[in-house]
Each structure stands twice: as structure tokens, then as C-alpha cells.
Design an enzyme around this catalytic site. Structure first.
Site, PDB file in Angstrom:
ATOM      1  N   GLY A  52       2.987  -2.032   3.181  1.00 24.55           N
ATOM      2  CA  GLY A  52       1.620  -1.570   2.970  1.00 24.55           C
ATOM      3  C   GLY A  52       0.580  -2.561   3.434  1.00 24.55           C
ATOM      4  CE  LYS A  87       0.642   1.566   1.367  1.00 28.24           C
ATOM      5  NZ  LYS A  87      -0.704   2.183   1.304  1.00 28.24           N
ATOM      6  CB  SER A 115      -5.395   2.319  -2.199  1.00 29.37           C
ATOM      7  OG  SER A 115      -4.333   2.302  -3.120  1.00 29.37           O
ATOM      8  CB  SER A 152       0.292  -2.003  -1.188  1.00 29.53           C
ATOM      9  OG  SER A 152       0.337  -0.866  -0.360  1.00 29.53           O
TER      10      SER A 152
END
Length: 302
Positions: free
Chosen positions: A191, A166, A46, A168
């Protein structure tokens, strides 16, 4: 695959004239980040504007970063696409270019059709076809809105080529449920730099943290001190990192992180359109956040 530690999710510099990915600037940044004891680098997440980049760019930047990694550091690449076929194709391309593992976000355009069964089949197909280990990616909720449910994660984590996830979400309840789901299957990476210490307490093995682009030594030391049971030291560092994460990563996003890199002498630059650069009115807030974290401006990096 040993994932314990902190990974830096690299931003992608773009040439201000052509708009092309700037390989030289990326390599300069990676060299700086790897001066800290990070576990590795993540490309095309991202923070790296991966969804705005094409397959050829990703293969080229993967190859350009590969030779900067020593034998112990890992290079992860984001390869999530809207189709299973596209995800597998990109995964193979970056693996050929030198990625050690891939980070795969869920498809989200057809969100109502992304049932647990559809996502399970998608991830299992990718894991089966990938020549390198796979990490799932729970994208921040305000982005894709497709949530990887703990039951789904537990099922996918049993595949031998799935090594981690992960998360987030920034929500400790979600993180805890994923840690429980992954026990005996795969590792969990936080994250959010605001909750790294708490995540480690709950059983996460480390993090993929955008704030580590600005405080790589400190983020890496949170994990190292925790592992050495120097909990007070780890906690104090977390208290320095969290406000910077909240002010820059959380509130300003990619434009803020890139502007912050520019201000400390690294290569940030403008995001790729349609993302806009940081607004001038936020420059003061950014400077205050960096100063509060003890980060001082440096000359522009060569």
C-alpha cells in the site's frame, strides 16, 4: 482472482456547490487512469475518503464506474464498516452494482475490543456472506490503529473467498510477516509507493498505490519490468516514484493528492469536510515535488 499488478485507489471528486459526489468528474479521471496498463481501480479506500461517504453514494459510483472497466481490469470497492452487519450489507450493495471484489478495513472505534478472535469472526462472516472475493485491508497505523496480526491473517486467508490483503503499514518487516502468513492462502499487495520494488522482491504481487494516480504508467511499469526480470529498469522507476509518494501521499495526504490532480489537469477538488483543502503554504512544496518527478501541469481536463 489474478491480482498481480498495480491498482489505482481513486480519489472521489465532490461538487463544490452541493458537496455531492461528482460522477462525471470521477468517470473522466478513471478514463485517464485506465489509459495506463493498471490492473484495476479501487473505489472508497483511504485516498477515496470512503469513511466519509454513505451507502447510496458508494452504490451509485460503483455502477457509474463499472461500464468503464474492460473485461480484464478489476474494480475493487472499500466496504469496511464498524459492524459486521453493516460491512456485509455494503458489500452486497456494491457487488450488485458491479464490484469485482471488496477491500475490507477492520472496525476500529471499539479498538480495545477488537481482539484477534473478534476480528477473525468478523472477517470470516464477511467472507462467507460476500458474493464477490474479499481482500483484507491493513490500514495505515496512524489512522485506525487496529493491526491485523500475521497469525490472524493466516487463519482468515484459508477461507476460499479471501483472495488478498493490502498492507499500508509501509513497514517491510510487517509486510514480510504478512507475506509469510499468506503463503498458499492469498496474495499480498503493498500500500506504499515508497516500497513497491522491495515488496515485489519479498513476494508481494503488486500494489494499491495512491501515487499511481499521478504516475500510473511508471507505477505499472515497476511491476511489469520486475516480472520481466528487467530489475535495473524497475529499480530506476522506483527511485522516481518514492520521493513523490513521500512528499505528496505521505506528508500531505488526501488534500495533497487532490491538489496534485488539479494541477495536472484532472479532477481533484476539495476533500469532504471536515477534511480541509491543502494549505496555501504547501502549494510550493507540491509544485516542487511534481516537477522533481517530471510531472508538468496540463490544461484542465474536460
Amino acid at each position: 482472482m489474478e491480482l498481480r499488478g498495480v491498482f489505482a485507489p481513486a480519489t472521489t471528486p465532490f461538487d463544490p456547490v452541493t458537496g455531492d459526489a461528482d460522477v462525471i468528474s470521477l468517470r473522466a479521471n478513471v478514463r485517464r487512469w485506465l489509459q495506463a496498463p493498471l490492473r484495476g481501480i479501487v473505489l472508497f479506500g483511504s485516498t477515496g475518503e470512503g469513511v466519509l461517504m454513505d451507502e447510496e453514494e458508494k452504490a451509485r459510483l460503483t455502477g457509474a464506474t463499472r461500464d468503464l472497466m474492460d473485461g480484464e481490469r478489476l474494480l475493487l470497492c472499500g466496504t469496511g464498516a464498524e459492524s459486521t452487519r453493516g460491512t456485509i450489507r455494503l458489500t452486497r450493495r456494491v457487488a450488485e452494482a458491479g464490484a469485482d471484489a471488496v477491500l475490507v478495513q477492520p472496525p476500529s472505534f471499539y479498538k480495545p475490543l477488537m481482539t484477534p478472535a473478534a476480528l477473525r469472526d468478523h472477517y470470516l462472516a464477511v467472507a462467507e456472506a460476500s458474493p464477490v472475493p474479499v481482500l483484507l485491508y491493513q490500514v495505515p497505523p496512524r489512522f485506525s490503529g487496529v493491526e491485523l496480526e500475521p497469525g490472524l491473517v493466516a487463519e482468515v486467508a484459508r477461507h476460499p473467498n479471501v483472495v488478498g490483503i493490502k498492507d499500508s503499514s509501509g513497514d517491510l518487516r510487517v509486510l514480510g510477516a504478512l507475506i509469510d502468513a499468506c503463503r498458499g492462502g492469498c496474495d499480498v499487495l503493498a500500500g506504499s509507493g515508497a516500497i513497491l520494488y522491495a515488496a515485489l522482491e519479498m513476494g508481494a504481487v503488486g500494489g494499491i498505490l495512491a501515487v499511481s494516480l499521478l504516475m500510473p504508467e511508471e507505477c505499472a511499469e515497476v511491476c511489469r519490468a520486475f516480472d520481466e526480470e528487467r530489475f535495473a529498469d524497475s529499480g530506476r522507476l522506483q527511485e522516481r516514484i518514492a520521493p513523490l509518494h513521500k512528499a505528496v501521499v505521505g506528508e500531505m495526504g488526501v488534500p495533497g493528492v487532490k491538489a496534485a490532480l488539479d494541477s495536472i489537469g484532472m479532477h481533484g477538488g476539495a476533500p469532504r469536510p471536515p477534511i480541509q483543502p491543502l494549505r496555501n503554504r504547501d502549494a510550493g512544496k507540491l509544485a516542487d515535488a511534481l516537477a522533481a518527478a517530471g510531472i508538468l501541469p496540463n490544461p484542465v481536463a474536460e
